[in-house]
Write a protein that holds these residues in place. Structure first.
Motif, mmCIF file in Angstrom:
data_model
loop_
_atom_site.group_PDB
_atom_site.id
_atom_site.type_symbol
_atom_site.label_atom_id
_atom_site.label_comp_id
_atom_site.label_asym_id
_atom_site.label_seq_id
_atom_site.Cartn_x
_atom_site.Cartn_y
_atom_site.Cartn_z
ATOM 1 N N ASP A 101 0.713 9.492 -8.671
ATOM 2 C CA ASP A 101 0.644 11.103 -9.107
ATOM 3 C C ASP A 101 -0.238 11.878 -8.257
ATOM 4 O OD1 ASP A 101 3.289 11.077 -11.093
ATOM 5 O OD2 ASP A 101 2.056 9.388 -11.610
ATOM 6 N N LEU A 102 -1.556 11.002 -8.322
ATOM 7 C CA LEU A 102 -2.841 11.601 -7.436
ATOM 8 C C LEU A 102 -3.333 10.444 -6.527
ATOM 9 C CD1 LEU A 102 -5.015 12.604 -10.618
ATOM 10 C CD2 LEU A 102 -3.067 13.812 -9.690
ATOM 11 N N CYS A 103 -3.939 10.907 -5.636
ATOM 12 C CA CYS A 103 -4.657 10.134 -4.723
ATOM 13 C C CYS A 103 -6.042 10.607 -4.715
ATOM 14 C CB CYS A 103 -4.218 10.061 -3.467
ATOM 15 S SG CYS A 103 -5.107 9.052 -2.448
ATOM 16 N N ILE A 104 -7.006 9.912 -5.247
ATOM 17 C CA ILE A 104 -8.563 10.419 -5.168
ATOM 18 C C ILE A 104 -9.387 9.743 -3.900
ATOM 19 C CG2 ILE A 104 -10.483 10.544 -6.695
ATOM 20 C CD1 ILE A 104 -8.721 10.078 -9.142
ATOM 21 N N VAL A 105 -9.702 10.619 -3.333
ATOM 22 C CA VAL A 105 -10.619 10.611 -2.251
ATOM 23 C C VAL A 105 -11.912 11.305 -2.290
ATOM 24 C CG1 VAL A 105 -11.054 10.618 0.204
ATOM 25 C CG2 VAL A 105 -8.803 10.277 -0.715
ATOM 26 N N SER A 106 -12.930 10.561 -3.062
ATOM 27 C CA SER A 106 -14.059 11.311 -3.637
ATOM 28 C C SER A 106 -15.370 10.801 -2.654
ATOM 29 C CB SER A 106 -14.115 11.173 -4.839
ATOM 30 O OG SER A 106 -14.079 9.871 -5.279
ATOM 31 N N ALA A 107 -15.281 10.582 -1.536
ATOM 32 C CA ALA A 107 -16.423 9.834 -0.861
ATOM 33 C C ALA A 107 -17.540 10.945 -0.737
ATOM 34 C CB ALA A 107 -15.801 9.797 0.634
ATOM 35 N N ARG A 108 -18.709 10.132 -0.768
ATOM 36 C CA ARG A 108 -20.060 10.981 -0.872
ATOM 37 C C ARG A 108 -20.298 11.244 0.631
ATOM 38 N NH1 ARG A 108 -23.481 6.625 -3.847
ATOM 39 N NH2 ARG A 108 -25.315 7.984 -3.276
ATOM 40 N N GLU A 130 9.031 11.122 -2.355
ATOM 41 C CA GLU A 130 9.745 11.229 -3.516
ATOM 42 C C GLU A 130 9.053 12.414 -4.171
ATOM 43 O OE1 GLU A 130 10.130 7.595 -5.497
ATOM 44 O OE2 GLU A 130 12.146 7.302 -4.293
ATOM 45 N N ASP A 131 8.858 12.593 -5.339
ATOM 46 C CA ASP A 131 7.988 13.606 -6.167
ATOM 47 C C ASP A 131 6.827 13.935 -5.433
ATOM 48 O OD1 ASP A 131 10.130 13.528 -7.856
ATOM 49 O OD2 ASP A 131 9.325 12.585 -9.514
ATOM 50 N N SER A 132 6.190 15.065 -5.549
ATOM 51 C CA SER A 132 5.084 15.492 -4.779
ATOM 52 C C SER A 132 3.871 15.171 -5.729
ATOM 53 C CB SER A 132 5.273 16.955 -4.517
ATOM 54 O OG SER A 132 6.078 17.250 -3.678
ATOM 55 N N GLY A 133 3.052 14.488 -5.310
ATOM 56 C CA GLY A 133 1.718 14.311 -6.119
ATOM 57 C C GLY A 133 0.853 15.058 -5.546
ATOM 58 N N VAL A 134 -0.666 14.975 -5.876
ATOM 59 C CA VAL A 134 -1.677 15.769 -5.528
ATOM 60 C C VAL A 134 -2.708 14.856 -4.929
ATOM 61 C CG1 VAL A 134 -3.342 17.180 -6.524
ATOM 62 C CG2 VAL A 134 -0.934 17.390 -7.620
ATOM 63 N N LEU A 135 -3.332 15.480 -3.889
ATOM 64 C CA LEU A 135 -4.620 14.811 -3.117
ATOM 65 C C LEU A 135 -5.692 15.544 -3.636
ATOM 66 C CD1 LEU A 135 -5.790 13.123 -0.869
ATOM 67 C CD2 LEU A 135 -5.509 15.127 0.589
ATOM 68 N N LEU A 136 -6.742 14.739 -4.713
ATOM 69 C CA LEU A 136 -8.020 15.201 -4.759
ATOM 70 C C LEU A 136 -9.147 14.642 -3.629
ATOM 71 C CD1 LEU A 136 -6.867 15.127 -7.648
ATOM 72 C CD2 LEU A 136 -9.307 14.717 -8.425
ATOM 73 N N LEU A 137 -9.452 15.737 -2.996
ATOM 74 C CA LEU A 137 -10.279 15.285 -1.881
ATOM 75 C C LEU A 137 -11.596 16.074 -1.797
ATOM 76 C CD1 LEU A 137 -10.014 14.276 0.886
ATOM 77 C CD2 LEU A 137 -9.229 16.438 1.904
ATOM 78 N N SER A 138 -12.644 14.855 -1.409
ATOM 79 C CA SER A 138 -13.839 15.266 -1.451
ATOM 80 C C SER A 138 -14.197 16.486 -0.340
ATOM 81 C CB SER A 138 -15.037 14.179 -1.049
ATOM 82 O OG SER A 138 -16.194 14.545 -0.815
ATOM 83 N N PHE A 151 -1.712 8.674 2.345
ATOM 84 C CA PHE A 151 -0.947 9.118 1.192
ATOM 85 C C PHE A 151 -0.040 10.216 1.230
ATOM 86 C CE2 PHE A 151 -1.376 12.259 -2.482
ATOM 87 C CZ PHE A 151 -0.614 11.479 -3.487
ATOM 88 N N VAL A 152 -0.293 11.284 1.880
ATOM 89 C CA VAL A 152 0.425 12.493 2.298
ATOM 90 C C VAL A 152 1.691 11.956 2.781
ATOM 91 C CG1 VAL A 152 0.648 14.465 3.547
ATOM 92 C CG2 VAL A 152 -1.399 13.937 2.247
ATOM 93 N N ALA A 153 1.596 11.205 3.895
ATOM 94 C CA ALA A 153 2.894 10.681 4.603
ATOM 95 C C ALA A 153 3.712 9.703 4.011
ATOM 96 C CB ALA A 153 2.299 9.736 6.147
ATOM 97 N N SER A 154 3.179 9.128 3.045
ATOM 98 C CA SER A 154 3.822 8.303 2.153
ATOM 99 C C SER A 154 4.657 8.720 0.842
ATOM 100 C CB SER A 154 2.928 7.161 1.570
ATOM 101 O OG SER A 154 2.363 6.402 2.539
ATOM 102 N N LEU A 172 0.883 -1.249 -0.109
ATOM 103 C CA LEU A 172 -0.056 0.183 0.170
ATOM 104 C C LEU A 172 0.975 1.327 -0.144
ATOM 105 C CD1 LEU A 172 -3.021 0.251 0.064
ATOM 106 C CD2 LEU A 172 -2.897 0.423 2.529
ATOM 107 N N ALA A 173 1.866 1.264 0.817
ATOM 108 C CA ALA A 173 2.935 2.263 0.899
ATOM 109 C C ALA A 173 3.417 2.611 -0.468
ATOM 110 C CB ALA A 173 3.806 2.143 2.063
ATOM 111 N N ALA A 174 3.767 1.325 -1.031
ATOM 112 C CA ALA A 174 4.580 1.854 -2.665
ATOM 113 C C ALA A 174 3.313 2.512 -3.421
ATOM 114 C CB ALA A 174 4.906 0.248 -3.118
ATOM 115 N N LEU A 175 1.979 2.051 -3.430
ATOM 116 C CA LEU A 175 1.260 2.657 -4.413
ATOM 117 C C LEU A 175 1.152 4.184 -4.019
ATOM 118 C CD1 LEU A 175 -1.789 0.051 -4.412
ATOM 119 C CD2 LEU A 175 -0.101 0.716 -6.245
ATOM 120 N N TYR A 176 0.872 4.388 -2.677
ATOM 121 C CA TYR A 176 0.830 5.698 -2.359
ATOM 122 C C TYR A 176 2.112 6.705 -2.573
ATOM 123 C CZ TYR A 176 -2.983 4.669 1.252
ATOM 124 O OH TYR A 176 -3.888 4.325 1.931
#
Ligand code: GDG
Length: 500
Positions: free
Chosen positions: A385-392, A409-417, A403-406, A377-381
């Motif tokens: 490049d993006l983590c998508i959290v789009s909870a209803r 390396e290069d900074s990815g972006v958090l898409l957050l609901s 995702f943030v703590a993992s 899981l840590a490797a995926l995080y």
């Protein structure tokens, strides 16, 4: 000094003479018999792994449902066993519930009444009348076990919505113990909560606590609004407390954090690197990768996300072959129709979208339904490049923080609901999405994938600061300090009463 040490020290000093009793539905250790041999498993879960070190340093008792098939083969006549098995430090007291009770209490009332009500899905509520009876009886079984362990000096810490009426039952037997509860899911507005037929009984149960914690300020305000509707209460907005049946319950936001340092270490581990190397080899990924991690739950917004992704590849053909979405989906609560239906829907949609856009060299959506090791899981995080959290709707959402703590390396972006509790802390530095606004969602994916590096770094820097300084240890410290303040306040009040 690590967060761990701060907590152990703080908990022990704040506990003083008090003994800690934690009560939760899930247990931290489970005994399972396989091929005649008993082994110990540690059910994965953020909360159990965060509280276990605290219990190990503070001692005391953890009361939980004994769900393993060999759990009661290793316990004493009270259902207790010392854990952890390799260096026993505290008692795990198991509550025995038969299959029918588990069906009615856990799959029934907890997950087909309280879960939909609190996430504002009244249409998913199952009004089967026996559920409530099972819930009450299961809570009674927990309360009896807790009261058996407790003294007037105990600090009893209930976890979550499975134990909504147990505090009242414990209070009847232990009027002076300090009771607190943390509610891990949202607390809805009064209009939504009133749909629950047992709303009075639940409020009455929860108001037997001295302290009640939620993830966000909004949930606290919603709870105070609901408490105001219960006959006999007085809600004091200035101190965020409720006076009822001669007691005062303080209501406070304690946003749950993660073991951020631990997650960072996992992300830099060799195993994570090996996992990613193999994962890339096995799958036809694009240059850019997004990840989503959740249980297959209708609150998590997975079908809406798939709709937005399909529209994205439709409207942005330049990203076909270039961008892959990895969905880690865990099977969940499959005894319940709504969950089985969701699982089938999600799997069909993934197949359909992959058939529509996929090529021999590129898979648009990689769907993983097996349980991944933490390093995987840590490797995926780490690599996403993006983590998508789009909870209803989501009480907090720990995946956003993991995702943030993992991201080492290069900074990815958090898409957050904006409908996830995590939005209150992380919303400013994330790219916001609304799960039901497909057009806005598509634009957000495009924007996130195209953000300049300096912008990504600035956002990730802010997110990291937030996640590391408000980690799970800070969460526990704040709660224990609040208890201390409440107790100090009570001592001062009773001294001044005595002086009058
Ligand atoms: C409830 C509330 C609130 C998932 N797949 C794997 C795996 N996971 C872990 C994640 C994360 C956890 O499961 C999921 O936590 P969430 O917070 O996202 O969601 P819920 O399960 O719905 O939890 C929620 C939470 O309680 C805490 O209060 O935030 O709002 O709904 O930790 O990492 N872990 C591993 N392999 C997997 O395949 N190892």
């Amino acid at each position: 000094m690590t967060g761990d040490q701060v907590t152990a020290e703080t908990v022990s000093s704040l506990l003083g003479d008090r003994e800690l009793i934690v009560a939760s539905n899930r247990q931290p250790y489970s005994h399972v018999r396989e091929d005649g041999e008993i082994t110990v498993t540690r059910p994965a879960g953020g909360l159990t792994s965060a509280l276990d070190p605290v219990m190990q340093s503070a001692g005391g008792t953890w009361v939980a449902w004994g769900s393993g098939n060999a759990d009661f083969d290793v316990t004493d006549e009270n259902g207790s066993v010392r854990v952890p098995p390799e260096s026993p430090a505290y008692d795990l007291r198991r509550v025995e519930l038969d299959e029918e009770r588990v069906e009615g209490y856990y799959y029934g009332y907890s997950n087909q009444v309280l879960w939909p009500i609190c996430h504002v899905y009244p249409s998913k509520m199952n009004t089967e009348t026996t559920f409530w009876n099972h819930y009450r009886r299961a809570n009674r079984a927990f309360a009896d076990a807790i009261a058996d362990e407790a003294t007037e000096e105990s600090l009893i810490w209930f976890q979550d919505y499975h134990l909504g009426v147990a505090p009242r039952m414990v209070r009847e037997k232990c009027p002076d113990a300090f009771c607190m509860q943390f509610w891990h899911i949202p607390w809805p507005s009064w209009d939504a909560f009133q749909a629950c037929p047992q709303y009075e009984r639940l409020l009455d149960g929860l108001l037997a606590n001295d302290l009640l914690g939620f993830h966000t300020e909004r949930y606290c305000q919603n709870f105070l609004d609901c408490a105001a509707m219960l006959p006999g209460t007085r809600v004091d907005r200035a101190t965020r407390s409720v006076v009822y049946e001669g007691r005062r319950t303080f209501v406070r936001p304690f946003p749950l954090g993660i073991d951020a340092d631990g997650r960072r270490e996992l992300a830099t581990s060799k195993d994570a690197t090996t996992f990613w190397r193999e994962f890339r080899r096995e799958h036809e990924l694009g240059e850019a990768v997004a990840v989503g991690v959740e249980r297959l739950d209708y609150t998590k917004g997975i079908p809406e996300r798939l709709t937005a992704l399909e529209r994205f590849w439709d409207q942005h053909p330049e990203w076909r072959g270039e961008f892959t979405y990895v969905q880690k989906a865990s099977e969940s609560r499959t005894q319940i129709d709504a969950y089985r239906e969701l699982q089938a829907e999600v799997e069909d949609e993934v197949d359909r979208i992959n058939d529509r856009f996929g090529t021999d060299e590129w898979t648009p959506i990689v769907y993983l339904n097996e349980h991944l090791p933490k390093e995987g899981l840590a490797a995926l995080y780490r690599e996403a490049d993006l983590c998508i959290v789009s909870a209803r709707r989501d009480g907090m959402n720990l995946v956003a923080k993991e995702f943030v703590a993992s991201q080492v390396e290069d900074s990815g972006v958090l898409l957050l609901s904006e409908l996830a509790g995590a939005d209150e802390e992380l919303g400013d530095e994330a790219v916001s999405v609304h799960p039901h606004d497909t057009k806005g969602f598509v634009d957000a994916i495009e924007r996130a994938l195209s953000l300049p590096e300096s912008d990504r770094e600035r956002r990730m820097h802010g997110l990291r600061k937030q996640v590391h300084s408000n980690d799970v240890y800070a969460w526990m410290n704040t709660q224990f300090r609040t208890i201390e303040a409440i107790q100090r306040g009570r001592e001062v009040a009773s001294k001044s009463l005595r002086r009058q």
